[in-house]
Design a protein around this motif. Structure first.
Motif, mmCIF file in Angstrom:
data_model
loop_
_atom_site.group_PDB
_atom_site.id
_atom_site.type_symbol
_atom_site.label_atom_id
_atom_site.label_comp_id
_atom_site.label_asym_id
_atom_site.label_seq_id
_atom_site.Cartn_x
_atom_site.Cartn_y
_atom_site.Cartn_z
ATOM 1 N N ILE A 112 0.945 -1.262 -0.056
ATOM 2 C CA ILE A 112 0.107 -0.057 -0.280
ATOM 3 C C ILE A 112 0.864 1.232 0.079
ATOM 4 C CG2 ILE A 112 -1.992 -1.179 1.155
ATOM 5 C CD1 ILE A 112 -0.945 0.241 3.685
ATOM 6 N N GLY A 113 0.065 2.231 -0.318
ATOM 7 C CA GLY A 113 0.873 3.659 -0.404
ATOM 8 C C GLY A 113 0.006 4.566 -0.955
ATOM 9 N N LEU A 116 -15.054 -11.205 -1.187
ATOM 10 C CA LEU A 116 -14.062 -11.601 -2.289
ATOM 11 C C LEU A 116 -12.878 -11.837 -1.299
ATOM 12 C CD1 LEU A 116 -13.519 -12.098 -5.257
ATOM 13 C CD2 LEU A 116 -12.704 -9.736 -5.140
ATOM 14 N N MET A 117 -12.211 -10.974 -0.596
ATOM 15 C CA MET A 117 -11.103 -11.216 0.101
ATOM 16 C C MET A 117 -11.349 -12.327 0.971
ATOM 17 S SD MET A 117 -9.346 -9.335 -1.485
ATOM 18 C CE MET A 117 -7.729 -9.795 -0.543
ATOM 19 N N ALA A 118 -12.370 -12.643 1.822
ATOM 20 C CA ALA A 118 -12.584 -13.663 2.670
ATOM 21 C C ALA A 118 -12.542 -14.906 1.760
ATOM 22 C CB ALA A 118 -13.823 -13.519 3.293
ATOM 23 N N LEU A 119 -13.191 -14.932 0.403
ATOM 24 C CA LEU A 119 -13.083 -16.285 -0.154
ATOM 25 C C LEU A 119 -11.658 -16.422 -0.753
ATOM 26 C CD1 LEU A 119 -14.444 -18.198 -2.227
ATOM 27 C CD2 LEU A 119 -14.814 -16.377 -3.810
ATOM 28 N N PHE A 138 -0.962 -8.221 -3.054
ATOM 29 C CA PHE A 138 -1.832 -7.509 -3.357
ATOM 30 C C PHE A 138 -1.628 -5.833 -3.019
ATOM 31 C CE2 PHE A 138 -3.710 -8.346 0.673
ATOM 32 C CZ PHE A 138 -4.551 -7.391 1.092
ATOM 33 N N THR A 139 -2.088 -5.080 -4.236
ATOM 34 C CA THR A 139 -2.391 -3.839 -4.003
ATOM 35 C C THR A 139 -3.701 -3.413 -3.592
ATOM 36 O OG1 THR A 139 -2.658 -3.069 -6.266
ATOM 37 C CG2 THR A 139 -0.518 -3.341 -5.381
ATOM 38 N N GLU A 140 -4.150 -2.269 -3.063
ATOM 39 C CA GLU A 140 -5.345 -1.998 -2.634
ATOM 40 C C GLU A 140 -5.722 -0.649 -1.807
ATOM 41 O OE1 GLU A 140 -9.130 -2.093 -2.368
ATOM 42 O OE2 GLU A 140 -8.403 -4.067 -2.917
ATOM 43 N N HIS A 141 -6.659 -0.195 -2.458
ATOM 44 C CA HIS A 141 -6.861 1.443 -1.723
ATOM 45 C C HIS A 141 -7.898 1.589 -0.800
ATOM 46 C CE1 HIS A 141 -4.953 3.207 -5.558
ATOM 47 N NE2 HIS A 141 -4.620 4.005 -4.335
ATOM 48 N N SER A 142 -8.664 0.294 -0.693
ATOM 49 C CA SER A 142 -9.658 0.373 0.577
ATOM 50 C C SER A 142 -9.025 -0.356 1.896
ATOM 51 C CB SER A 142 -10.704 -0.665 0.256
ATOM 52 O OG SER A 142 -11.484 -0.938 1.307
ATOM 53 N N MET A 143 -8.608 0.803 2.726
ATOM 54 C CA MET A 143 -7.981 0.422 3.931
ATOM 55 C C MET A 143 -8.686 -0.431 4.821
ATOM 56 S SD MET A 143 -4.774 1.497 3.713
ATOM 57 C CE MET A 143 -5.011 1.016 1.944
ATOM 58 N N ASP A 144 -10.033 -0.535 4.953
ATOM 59 C CA ASP A 144 -10.758 -1.350 5.597
ATOM 60 C C ASP A 144 -10.501 -2.809 5.003
ATOM 61 O OD1 ASP A 144 -12.107 0.754 7.113
ATOM 62 O OD2 ASP A 144 -13.451 0.958 5.620
ATOM 63 N N VAL A 195 -7.713 -3.906 3.633
ATOM 64 C CA VAL A 195 -6.370 -4.200 3.967
ATOM 65 C C VAL A 195 -6.089 -4.585 5.395
ATOM 66 C CG1 VAL A 195 -4.057 -2.911 4.345
ATOM 67 C CG2 VAL A 195 -5.304 -2.817 2.085
ATOM 68 N N PHE A 196 -6.745 -3.792 6.291
ATOM 69 C CA PHE A 196 -6.421 -4.205 7.595
ATOM 70 C C PHE A 196 -7.431 -5.411 8.185
ATOM 71 C CE2 PHE A 196 -4.866 0.573 7.662
ATOM 72 C CZ PHE A 196 -3.639 0.174 8.243
ATOM 73 N N ALA A 197 -8.171 -5.527 7.438
ATOM 74 C CA ALA A 197 -9.250 -6.896 7.916
ATOM 75 C C ALA A 197 -8.473 -8.233 7.274
ATOM 76 C CB ALA A 197 -10.689 -6.631 7.173
ATOM 77 N N HIS A 198 -7.977 -8.132 6.108
ATOM 78 C CA HIS A 198 -7.628 -9.347 5.587
ATOM 79 C C HIS A 198 -6.168 -9.759 5.236
ATOM 80 C CE1 HIS A 198 -11.677 -10.235 4.756
ATOM 81 N NE2 HIS A 198 -11.984 -8.772 4.477
#
Length: 261
Positions: free
Chosen positions: A35-36, A183-186, A200-206, A208-211
């Motif tokens: 991330i960044g 999708l990320m849980a799957l 993985f790259t991801e802009h949704s911090m929720d 990122v921090f969850a998974h």
């Protein structure tokens, strides 16, 4: 066990360092978030691992084998799968045909197709679609699916190559909050059992921090923080350059207990 080892990775464009001396490891079965902020060098770093860009310097090893200098196709055959920010499927083909094409490619039979298309690895394709929850849509054209369902098909396509490493470029982009976490849980369920490492790259911090099991944070091409969600969330440099202050994130345990974001 270390699956991917990136060491002193750098990339310059016209003298500007997009990635500057970045090192990190990824273990088999681990989900690692890269991330960044915009312009941090995430995409450049990601594309060097995939072979789309050649590093200016540094090393990228998969199971101890150097990837630098290899073409994307060769890297794919070594066990590196990928999904894209904008889902890459054939809209005019059915769901099962998309997965079958990936299976045929894995077997290197793209130039020897003499059987009717319905017979190409149909059982294996259906098994993959069952795993991603898309079996009932097998006969539908990808072009008529909801976007979240297309992302599931793309995941099945990526898994068709039996990858050791799965690169996911903003896997939840364009999806609703509930769909993102589903999708990320799957993904976690599918890759953990297979011992597939996920970068993985991801802009949704929720998300990122969850998974993510581990996070690495880039800013202006340099690695400024790494560690688990709590470590990164509390890092002063991350708060300053990326997350801001005063925002809270829902931990994975809360999501598993049914809390929605």
């Amino acid at each position: 066990m270390t699956l991917l080892r990136v060491t002193n990775l750098s990339k310059s464009f016209d003298g500007v360092k997009a990635v500057d001396d970045v090192s990190f490891d990824l273990a088999a079965g681990q989900l690692l978030a890269l991330i960044g902020p915009n312009g941090a060098g995430k995409s450049t770093c990601f594309n060097m691992v995939n072979g789309q860009l050649k590093p200016s310097s540094g090393s990228i090893r998969l199971d101890g084998v150097e990837l630098v200098g290899r073409r994307p196709r060769e890297i794919w055959r070594m066990g590196v799968g990928r999904t894209f920010q904008i889902a890459a499927t054939f809209n005019s083909m059915t769901v099962i045909e998309n997965v079958q094409m990936a299976l045929v490619s894995r077997e290197r039979r793209l130039f020897g197709l003499w059987k009717p298309s319905a017979s190409w690895h149909a059982d294996e394709a259906m098994a993959l679609l069952e795993q991603v929850g898309m079996a009932e849509h097998a006969g539908r054209a990808c072009g008529v699916l909801a976007y979240g369902d297309v992302k599931r098909v793309e995941l099945a396509i990526a898994l068709a190559n039996r990858p050791k490493l799965l690169l996911m470029d903003e896997p939840t982009a364009g999806m609703a909050p509930g769909e993102r976490n589903e999708l990320m849980a799957l993904t976690r369920r599918l890759v953990t059992g297979r011992k597939i490492g996920v970068l993985f790259t991801e802009h949704s911090m929720d998300v990122v921090f969850a998974h993510a099991d581990k996070l690495i944070v880039l800013a202006r091409g340099r690695l400024i923080a790494e560690g688990d969600a709590q470590t990164v969330r509390n890092d002063a440099r991350v708060q300053e350059v990326y997350l801001g202050t005063g925002r809270s994130f829902t931990p994975r345990a809360a999501l598993e207990d049914g809390v929605t974001l």
